[in-house]
Enzyme design. Structure first.
Site, short mmCIF file in Angstrom:
data_model
loop_
_atom_site.label_atom_id
_atom_site.label_comp_id
_atom_site.label_asym_id
_atom_site.label_seq_id
_atom_site.Cartn_x
_atom_site.Cartn_y
_atom_site.Cartn_z
N HIS A 47 0.82 -1.21 0.00
CA HIS A 47 0.00 0.00 0.00
C HIS A 47 0.86 1.28 0.00
CE1 HIS A 47 -2.81 3.10 1.08
NE2 HIS A 47 -2.27 3.23 2.27
N HIS A 71 4.00 6.88 5.23
CA HIS A 71 2.81 7.58 5.74
C HIS A 71 1.98 6.81 6.76
CE1 HIS A 71 0.39 5.44 2.66
NE2 HIS A 71 -0.63 5.70 3.45
N GLU A 75 0.94 5.50 12.62
CA GLU A 75 -0.40 5.12 12.99
C GLU A 75 -0.53 3.61 13.21
OE1 GLU A 75 -2.46 7.34 13.67
OE2 GLU A 75 -4.32 6.20 13.88
N ASP A 76 0.13 2.84 12.39
CA ASP A 76 -0.13 1.39 12.37
C ASP A 76 1.00 0.51 12.89
OD1 ASP A 76 -2.53 2.05 11.25
OD2 ASP A 76 -1.90 1.67 9.18
N ASP A 137 -2.81 8.19 -1.39
CA ASP A 137 -3.19 7.17 -0.41
C ASP A 137 -4.64 6.73 -0.68
OD1 ASP A 137 -3.30 5.73 2.13
OD2 ASP A 137 -4.39 7.46 2.92
N ASP A 258 -20.07 14.59 -28.27
CA ASP A 258 -18.62 14.78 -28.26
C ASP A 258 -17.89 13.59 -27.65
OD1 ASP A 258 -18.54 17.15 -25.50
OD2 ASP A 258 -19.61 15.28 -25.82
MN MN Z 1 -2.54 4.72 3.91
#
Ligand code: MN
Length: 488
Positions: A47, A71, A75-76, A137, A258
């Site tokens: 990811h 990134h 957080e993870d 992301d 178009d």
């Molecule tokens: Mn992410």
């Protein structure tokens, strides 16, 4: 996706730059995310790798691509923002911090969530690179939406259409905008999507190619004669935009005239007008379908000549004529603009006010990092956005204090405020809050009244009114205490 592909793509746009930091960021993120899996079952590192790759596609700078790789680390994983700061320096850490903060907005009811997310985007817009990372992301998350439950798919698609797409459009990043739109369209209106996809991709493909070859064979000798070097391509029409057009004008697919559109890319602005002359000499233009977005660019800076002509076989054929630079700007928006200004230098053109301000700052600074750091969008300058511990975002005036914040959350929290914790550290009640601060108010249950001294520093009317109201009341009650006989 591999780090080698990212580095290779990055070097296409930034030849000669040292990319060691990308390899290091990849190593660091791989170790941090080791053993983690995405919902789809693939290893987690895919990811951030994809996110970073999309960033190189929009020509992002080195720090931004590195931050794309990192990134999701704070957080993870067990690794912290502080680790990133020590290893990769304050610039990259600041970008990762921005993304981490955006991720802290909790989903508690649609309306509130959207409002919070919008505000947060505004707060982060002082460094547009954070927004670019967030968008890449999101795009990768959309591409892997398949593996989520249907409820969540719909919510994410809806939210993307409502919040991300308009911002992408504002920033002129049409490449991301279209890709997001078509994915969201697919999840929100699956039947309509499939029908259009079949008609457009399958039924019309052969016909489109035959027609394209025909136009090319007529146009080529004339352009050669005029001495214009060019490339021509069939313009890929995005399904969602066809869908919107059908809705708006209540037309059937076959009546969207178009759908056959061609794009001509030529070396100079002069060549744009010359080619237009060639096209209009070959085929009669449709009335009122000519637009000169070079002389008068769209508000997001988009430039091109648009015309629709009665083409071969009398078929309505749309042309977009532009230079390579205009082409890249139309795809990458502001990101390309920086890239071009910095890499090559270029003629200036009319741009919207807030972009103009960015460009002014840009003229003074040659270094990209310096440039982006100095960019402050004036429209947001007199407001700051502050988080509550529950992840709500409050909009406050510049120089607002924890007391202003406390009253914005709830009158009782204001009245009983005793202390403030700002970004996990104790702060004072009169200190000036900064954009993106996390603030928690410590209350004192038995505190009878707000402190009158707060009036000396509060910035919001709401806080001032409440403090004054209590100050008056407390004075009266004190008087009553001293004069027991007085009537209430
Ligand atoms: Mn992410």
């Amino acid at each position: 996706m591999t780090i080698e592909r990212i580095i290779q793509k990055f070097k296409e746009n930034h030849p000669g730059e040292d990319t060691t930091v990308l390899s290091l960021a990849f190593e660091f993120a791989s170790v941090a995310h080791a053993n983690q899996k995405r919902q789809s079952g693939e290893s987690y590192i895919q990811h951030p790798l994809h996110t970073a790759y999309i960033l190189t596609e929009i020509k992002a700078d080195l720090a931004t691509v590195a931050a794309g790789l990192l990134h999701d680390v704070p957080e993870d994983t067990d690794r912290t923002l502080e680790d990133i700061k020590i290893l990769f320096g304050p610039d990259i850490a600041m970008l990762v911090e921005g993304i981490t903060k955006l991720g802290k907005i909790k989903y508690r009811g649609v309306e509130r969530y959207r409002e919070n997310l919008k505000k947060m985007f505004l707060a982060m817009s002082s460094d547009l690179r954070v927004i670019f990372i967030k968008f890449c992301d999101r795009l990768n998350n959309l591409r892997t939406l398949e593996s989520l439950p249907p409820e969540k798919q719909k919510r994410i698609a809806q939210e993307t259409l409502e919040i991300y797409v308009p911002i992408a459009s504002l920033l002129g990043i049409s490449r991301l905008k279209w890709q997001m739109e078509d994915i969201c369209f697919k999840f929100l209106y699956p039947e309509e999507y499939q029908e259009l996809e079949y008609k457009y991709e399958v039924e019309k493909k052969v016909e489109r190619n035959r027609f394209f070859q025909k136009v090319k064979s007529i146009l080529n000798p004339k352009l050669m004669e005029a001495g214009i070097q060019y490339t021509i391509e069939v313009r890929f029409k995005h399904l969602y935009s066809i869908y919107l057009k059908m809705q708006k004008k209540e037309r059937k697919f076959n009546e969207i005239y178009d759908v056959f559109a061609l794009r001509l890319i030529v070396p100079t602005i002069d060549d744009c007008y010359k080619s237009l002359g060639v096209i209009h000499t070959l085929w009669k233009p449709w009335p009122n379908r000519f637009k000169d977005y070079i002389a008068v660019p769209k508000p997001n800076g988009y430039r091109s000549l648009h015309t629709t002509v009665f083409g071969p076989e009398g078929k309505a054929t749309e042309f977009q004529i532009r230079t390579q630079e205009m082409h890249e700007e139309s795809i990458y928006g502001l990101a390309a603009h920086w890239y071009y200004k910095i890499q090559k230098g270029s003629e200036s053109y009319k741009t919207p006010g807030w972009v103009e301000e960015i460009l002014d700052i840009q003229k003074e600074i040659s270094n990209t990092n310096e440039l982006v750091k100095k960019i402050k969008l004036n429209i947001f300058q007199d407001r700051i956005f502050v988080f509550s511990p529950r992840g709500d975002v409050f909009e406050l005036p510049e120089h607002a204090t924890p007391i202003d914040f406390a009253y914005a959350v709830h009158t009782n929290i204001g009245n009983k405020a005793a202390g403030a914790i700002i970004n996990d550290k104790f702060g004072s009640l009169d200190q000036k809050l900064k954009n993106g601060d996390f603030v928690e108010i410590v209350t004192e249950k038995n505190r009878p009244y707000p402190n009158r001294d707060w009036l000396k520093f509060v910035k919001t009317k709401r806080a001032r009114d409440h403090i004054k109201q209590f100050a008056k009341k407390s004075t009266l009650e004190n008087i009553r205490k001293f004069i027991p006989g007085i009537k209430k």
